[in-house]
Design a protein around this motif. Structure first.
Motif, short mmCIF file in Angstrom:
data_model
loop_
_atom_site.label_atom_id
_atom_site.label_comp_id
_atom_site.label_asym_id
_atom_site.label_seq_id
_atom_site.Cartn_x
_atom_site.Cartn_y
_atom_site.Cartn_z
N LEU A 175 10.25 -4.37 1.02
CA LEU A 175 9.74 -4.28 -0.36
C LEU A 175 8.22 -4.17 -0.39
CD1 LEU A 175 11.94 -6.96 -2.19
CD2 LEU A 175 12.04 -4.46 -2.45
N GLN A 176 7.53 -4.84 0.55
CA GLN A 176 6.08 -4.76 0.60
C GLN A 176 5.63 -3.34 0.91
OE1 GLN A 176 4.12 -7.21 -0.14
NE2 GLN A 176 2.21 -6.09 0.22
N ASN B 63 6.23 -1.20 -2.19
CA ASN B 63 5.24 -1.50 -3.23
C ASN B 63 3.93 -0.79 -2.97
OD1 ASN B 63 4.19 -2.82 -5.51
ND2 ASN B 63 3.24 -4.37 -4.19
N GLU B 64 3.50 -0.78 -1.69
CA GLU B 64 2.25 -0.07 -1.35
C GLU B 64 2.39 1.42 -1.62
OE1 GLU B 64 1.54 -1.09 2.67
OE2 GLU B 64 1.01 -3.20 2.26
N GLN C 275 2.21 2.06 -5.38
CA GLN C 275 0.83 1.96 -5.87
C GLN C 275 0.06 3.24 -5.60
OE1 GLN C 275 -0.80 -1.57 -4.13
NE2 GLN C 275 0.28 -2.96 -5.54
#
Length: 633
Positions: A480-481, A484-485, A488
């Motif tokens: 998920l990290q 997310n990046e 963005q």
């Protein structure tokens, strides 16, 4: 009463109780004729069978009401009385009122609204639109909810507006295809609502009451009741406008004729008591000392009666008050001979005047149950009030007798009994629930031991599962990290693209509007703001052809459809319009197809450029500011 008549009355009673429509005051001949027509259409025999039909099929109510309530109406129906209203009556009414006084008009039995809008047009012709909107309120009422719904829409077809005088169609209606809608700014002054002339309270302080060709459907007794309410509704100098089939020959004490030929009447200025057409004159108090024999016996028996009683004459004057009434309500023998309306008892503890009028009109006993009354010393009573009409052998109304039955003790005992019953029921329920709780508690204790044994095993296996889940969650968190990046980064790219596209649109000197396939506005650049005075946040999401701007948007439909359609496309046209400053301008409007990534039509792009009559670029732009600077960015 014969069998068919009894069955018909039962049908009317069911209509009143089931749907609140009281047709008992309508003329029986015309009413039965209309109901018979509906029964024949259904192939039934008799009112009893039709009553069963209504009970089984509730949708039949609507058809029956439409059959009974024949809403025959049109704009300016019977034009001569309306001409008289415009040329004579309305100017006279305005001359008699103060310049800034509000005008209250009531259209009773308005059906689908044509009569109410006819009144609005006439008043607007005399006052002007601005004065009309400021001063006039037209209350339009009917019992037919379906007709009221149509009236509220204020939309009519070509046949409906044929009777309008020359010029009124253009001045008071907006045309949409083959439909004609009454002007919205004037429509706000017309208020529609349901009102049953037989049962509901009238609207008050009315300057002009129009009720044309409605009273003729009621019998004489019901007409009298309605006219009494009309008299109450009208202002002191109010006018009543009836249909050509209606007269008031038997109600000259209520209304004075203004023009009999056109059925216009003025409210008679007379003091009245509860709709009684004669003046209530105080009568001398009864002198009991002069009574002898049976007269004295009757008087003393009435005076010593165990319940409070008051007798009122047909003229609204207090004739007799017994000892119980004097003690309970603080009356005295001096109140005999006074108008009943002057006594506090006429409206406290309950408004009696309306109930007295109903008893007088219907010639039957009216009961008001469980009235709470508090004396001046703070003592509280519960009373049942009965109003008995008193008639002579010839049927002539002599007056009414009001009987106040003290039910305070019975009411208190009933409350105590209800309270005791509630306590017994509560105690029984508590005992029953306690027994059930004890039985279940034993079962729960037995099952708890078994649950505790299995819980230990479940906790051990759960611990192992949690360790495994922790490892999975850690792996998921890493994924998920990363996602997310990535999101963005993409969001930043999209934002930069939107800012860049907005900068391009704002820099264009042409008006640009982007429409979706349903012609809703998707993009509206700053030059469009300058041309039409509507900001992007007001336009986006709206149907383009419904925008109220100086551009005749309806003429753009063919151009837009040619771009979106499969046939040959028309790429531009030139239109005359009115810009945001109210100045005429000429626009060259180009249309292009908007496609998505799959080359599928996603809408249309309209580009608008003002042009001068000579097409000379050196000529000033009509949309420019007075100093010659363009308003676009």
């Amino acid at each position: 009463m014969t069998g068919p008549d009894y069955a018909f009355e039962a049908l009317l009673t069911y209509l009143k109780e089931a749907r609140g429509f009281d047709f008992t005051g309508y003329k029986r001949s015309s009413l039965m004729r209309r109901v018979d027509r509906r029964i024949t259409q259904l192939g039934m025999h008799g009112y009893s069978e039709y009553l069963d039909q209504l009970q089984v099929h509730p949708d039949e109510f609507t058809t029956l009401f439409n059959t009974i309530l024949i809403n025959v109406t049109s704009f300016f129906r019977d034009s001569e009385p309306w001409d008289y209203l415009r040329t004579e009556l309305i100017p006279r009414m305005l001359a008699e009122s103060k310049p800034d006084a509000p005008l209250r008009i009531w259209s009773a039995g308005c059906a689908s609204g044509e009569e109410a809008y006819t009144l609005a047009m006439l008043l607007c012709e005399v006052l002007g639109p601005d004065e009309f909107r400021r001063r006039v309120k037209i209350y339009a009422t009917d019992v037919d909810e379906e007709g009221l719904a149509q009236a509220r829409q204020a939309v009519y077809n070509e046949r409906d507006v044929q009777a309008l005088p020359d010029g009124m169609l253009e001045r008071y209606f907006d045309v949409t295809g083959n439909r004609y809608s009454f002007r919205k700014d004037l429509r706000r002054s017309v208020i529609f609502g349901r009102n049953d002339l037989v049962q509901d309270a009238p609207i008050s302080r009315i300057d002009l009451l129009v009720c044309r060709n409605t009273l003729m459907y009621f019998n004489a007794e019901t007409q009298a009741r309605i006219l009494t309410r009309f008299h109450f509704a009208l202002a002191p100098a109010g006018l009543l406008f009836l249909g050509k089939a209606e007269m008031l020959l038997s109600h000259t004490s209520l209304f004075a004729p203004v023009d009999l030929k056109r059925r216009v009447f003025r409210r008679a200025a007379r003091p009245a008591f509860l709709g009684d057409p004669v003046l209530a004159v105080p009568a001398p108090a009864l002198d009991a000392s002069r009574l002898t024999g049976l007269d004295l016996l009757r008087h003393e028996a009435f005076t010593a009666g165990p319940v409070a009683q008051i007798v009122i004459t047909d003229r609204g004057v207090v004739a007799l008050v017994n000892h119980q009434a004097e003690t309970l309500f603080g009356l005295s023998s001096s109140d005999c001979g006074r108008p009943f309306r002057d006594l506090d008892l006429s409206y406290r503890p309950v408004e009696l005047r309306g109930h007295i009028e109903k008893a007088r009109t219907d010639r039957r006993v009216v009961r008001v149950a469980d009235v709470q009354y508090t004396t001046g010393q703070g003592e509280k009573f519960h009373l049942d009030v009965q109003i008995h009409p008193l008639t002579a052998g010839s049927g002539e109304l002599l007056g009414v007798a009001i009987v106040f039955q003290d039910i305070t003790t019975a009411r208190r005992l009933q409350q105590e009994l209800e309270h005791s019953n509630q306590q017994l029921e509560a105690a029984y329920e508590e005992l029953q629930s306690t027994n059930e709780e004890l039985e279940t508690t034993n079962e729960e204790l037995q099952s708890t031991v078994e649950e505790l044994e299995t819980t230990n095993e479940e906790l051990q296996s759960t611990n192992e599962e949690l360790e495994t889940m922790n490892e999975e969650l850690q792996s998921t968190n890493d994924e998920l990290q990363a996602i997310n990046e990535e999101l963005q980064d993409r969001t930043g790219e999209v934002h930069e693209s939107n800012v860049f596209l907005q900068a391009i649109l704002s820099s264009l000197r042409s008006g640009v509007v982007v429409l979706d396939p349903e012609l809703r506005v998707m993009v509206w650049n700053r030059r469009m703001d300058d041309l039409w005075g509507i900001r992007a946040e007001e336009a986006v999401g709206q149907h383009f052809l419904n925008l109220d701007i100086g551009l005749p948007t309806d003429r753009l439909r063919p151009l837009i459809r040619s771009v979106l359609g499969p046939g040959p496309a028309q790429d531009h046209l030139t239109l005359s319009a009115i810009n945001r400053r109210g100045r005429p301008t000429s626009l060259r409007i180009a249309a292009n197809l908007l496609v998505d990534g799959n080359d599928t039509a996603a809408g249309a792009i309209l580009v608008m450029d003002p042009v001068t009559p000579t097409d000379d670029p050196a000529q000033p732009d009509p949309a420019a500011t007075p100093d010659g600077q363009q308003t676009g960015h």
